[in-house]
Write an enzyme that holds these catalytic residues in place. Structure first.
Site, PDB file in Angstrom:
ATOM      1  N   HIS A 290      -8.037  -5.143  -0.400  1.00 54.00           N
ATOM      2  CA  HIS A 290      -6.794  -4.493   0.027  1.00 54.00           C
ATOM      3  C   HIS A 290      -6.109  -5.337   1.104  1.00 54.00           C
ATOM      4  O   HIS A 290      -5.989  -4.921   2.260  1.00 54.00           O
ATOM      5  CB  HIS A 290      -7.091  -3.087   0.536  1.00 54.00           C
ATOM      6  CG  HIS A 290      -5.887  -2.193   0.571  1.00 54.00           C
ATOM      7  ND1 HIS A 290      -5.147  -1.900  -0.547  1.00 54.00           N
ATOM      8  CD2 HIS A 290      -5.274  -1.539   1.596  1.00 54.00           C
ATOM      9  CE1 HIS A 290      -4.144  -1.103  -0.227  1.00 54.00           C
ATOM     10  NE2 HIS A 290      -4.206  -0.882   1.072  1.00 54.00           N
TER      11      HIS A 290
ATOM     12  N   SER B 141       0.847  -1.186   0.000  1.00 53.67           N
ATOM     13  CA  SER B 141       0.000   0.000   0.000  1.00 53.67           C
ATOM     14  C   SER B 141       0.890   1.246   0.000  1.00 53.67           C
ATOM     15  O   SER B 141       1.709   1.417  -0.893  1.00 53.67           O
ATOM     16  CB  SER B 141      -0.970  -0.029   1.180  1.00 53.67           C
ATOM     17  OG  SER B 141      -1.973   0.944   1.046  1.00 53.67           O
TER      18      SER B 141
ATOM     19  N   ASP C 207      -9.691  -4.501  -5.200  1.00 51.65           N
ATOM     20  CA  ASP C 207      -9.165  -3.480  -4.285  1.00 51.65           C
ATOM     21  C   ASP C 207      -9.812  -2.123  -4.581  1.00 51.65           C
ATOM     22  O   ASP C 207      -9.735  -1.618  -5.702  1.00 51.65           O
ATOM     23  CB  ASP C 207      -7.649  -3.393  -4.460  1.00 51.65           C
ATOM     24  CG  ASP C 207      -6.942  -2.690  -3.318  1.00 51.65           C
ATOM     25  OD1 ASP C 207      -7.591  -1.854  -2.650  1.00 51.65           O
ATOM     26  OD2 ASP C 207      -5.754  -2.974  -3.103  1.00 51.65           O
TER      27      ASP C 207
END
Length: 431
Positions: free
Chosen positions: A412, A301, A383
């Site tokens: 995610h 991320s 996601d």
């Protein structure tokens, strides 16, 4: 067009339930289960091809003949069509249609207004290109900032944390002052046995928070790596949770730092964060236990973004692992399609010319195109934090040796098995 009806078996259903304990798609201990299967096994189509998705909805493991309402729209964008379908024996096939240009379509499902699910499929995503421009003075800008930071010698306070040490590994809490104004905290784990080892830097995911469970990735040190897990805000991870909450609140919302100074590239908050990552590599390469060759990045991320950024800015980095990188083609919304986290489209006045210009100096796409070391990239299609549109754009720009693990069903998150596999990938790249 001939419609292909996909046959689902209960064996497959139970395997998916068992494998998805931690998955948002299949919530743990939930009464209901969605199963959505596109008619292309890889969930990918060519522009102009029509996508079909078989939908199954179960309650207590039993297929339900219920009415499903659905919307279809581009990745992260408003719906462009909607409809309803009655499930028969708990199943129905929904035609998602196609796209006229590369991208992703999102099928958003709902039963009774409370059971939700979604599935994204891609159309020629290998042709996706960034909206973000490549500044002519990009390299000069970062060269000057790193040179300025290195005028300040690194200063490191180091404390051994006995509670996190084992018979095989040692753990230290560090405070690293890396320029005139800023410091970061980090946990350093390393094998207790004397020797020379590769080093790994792990930048954090988004938010103002403590370093999560320093022991959770101890398998790196057990496998012969020196690993530095860092934070980016200069906040001691031994601080009480209440103090962290107060500081987070002071930013108005958790990731408010991403808007701080965005009008001016020299004042944007993330400038000193990118510098911090490079200086952390400088520190790791100063350790007497470093093997003198191998320098790795690993993160997901925001951490995936910072890993790619550092792989570009530090020529010492020899390989990089990144999951669903954030901060990627952030201005993509100006092209009427998904842009990257932090999704500035959700705030007002974020796409002024000054801010868009600043974004370009910090956007992962402009670092990705400059990376020369091997890269291992992982992302999923479902996601909604770091959408597949932007992950594909980053992937498409990397010209260095690269490998991917694409996990379409993932939102995610990544599994523990995937994370461990990334360590093994790095181990295979030790020179």
């Amino acid at each position: 067009m001939k419609q292909t009806t996909l046959k689902l078996t209960w064996t497959l259903l139970f395997l998916i339930i068992g494998a998805a304990v931690q998955a948002e798609n299949y919530p743990y201990r939930s009464d209901y289960l969605w199963l959505t299967v596109p008619d292309h096994a890889d969930w990918l189509y060519k522009v102009g091809e029509k996508a079909m998705v078989e939908v199954t909805f179960c309650l207590y493991g039993m297929p339900q003949d219920v009415e499903v309402t659905y919307e279809i729209g581009p990745d992260m964008m408003p719906a462009t069509s909607s409809g309803k379908v009655k499930l028969k024996n708990g199943r129905a096939v929904i035609e998602m249609g196609t796209m006229k240009k590369p991208g992703f379509l999102d099928l958003r499902l709902n039963v009774e207004g409370k059971y939700e699910h979604h599935v994204k499929v891609g159309f020629s995503p290998e042709q996706l290109k960034p909206y973000t421009k490549n500044p002519q003075d990009f390299d000069a800008f970062w060269k000057a900032n790193l040179e300025e930071a290195r005028k300040t010698p690194l200063h490191v306070d180091c404390k051994k944390v006995e509670d996190y040490c084992t018979d095989e590994t040692d753990m230290y809490l560090l405070k690293i002052k890396y320029d005139r104004r800023h410091s970061i905290y980090a946990y350093l784990s390393k094998p207790r046995k004397e020797g020379k080892y590769p080093v790994v830097l792990c930048p954090p995911g988004a938010g103002i928070k403590t370093i999560k469970e320093p022991m959770r990735n101890l398998y790196y040190a057990k496998n012969g790596f020196i690993r530095l897990e860092m934070e980016i805000h200069g906040l001691n991870p031994e601080m009480a949770d209440e103090q962290f909450k107060e500081i987070t609140t002071a930013f108005d919302y958790e990731n408010g730092y991403m808007t701080s100074g965005l009008d001016d590239r020299d004042n944007f908050y993330m400038k000193h964060v990118y510098v911090a990552c490079v200086r952390a590599i400088d520190y790791l390469c100063s350790l007497p236990e470093w093997d003198g060759k191998n320098v790795f990045m690993q993160g997901g991320s925001q951490g995936g973004a910072l890993s790619l950024v550092t792989a570009c800015l530090s020529p010492r980095v020899t390989a990089c692992v990144a999951n669903h990188p954030a901060i990627s083609d952030m201005a993509g919304y100006l092209d009427n399609r998904a842009g990257g986290w932090p999704h500035f489209n959700r705030l007002s006045n974020m796409f002024t010319p000054e801010k868009v210009e600043t974004m370009a100096y910090f956007d992962v796409v402009n670092f990705a195109r400059r990376i020369t070391c091997p890269v291992y990239l992982t992302w999923g299609y479902n996601d909604n934090v770091c959408p597949p549109t932007t992950s594909f754009i980053v992937w498409n720009l990397i010209t260095a040796p690269k490998e991917s693990l694409i996990t379409p069903v993932n939102e995610h998150w990544t599994t523990s098995e995937t994370n461990y596999g990334q360590m093994l990938w790095l181990k295979n790249h030790i020179q």
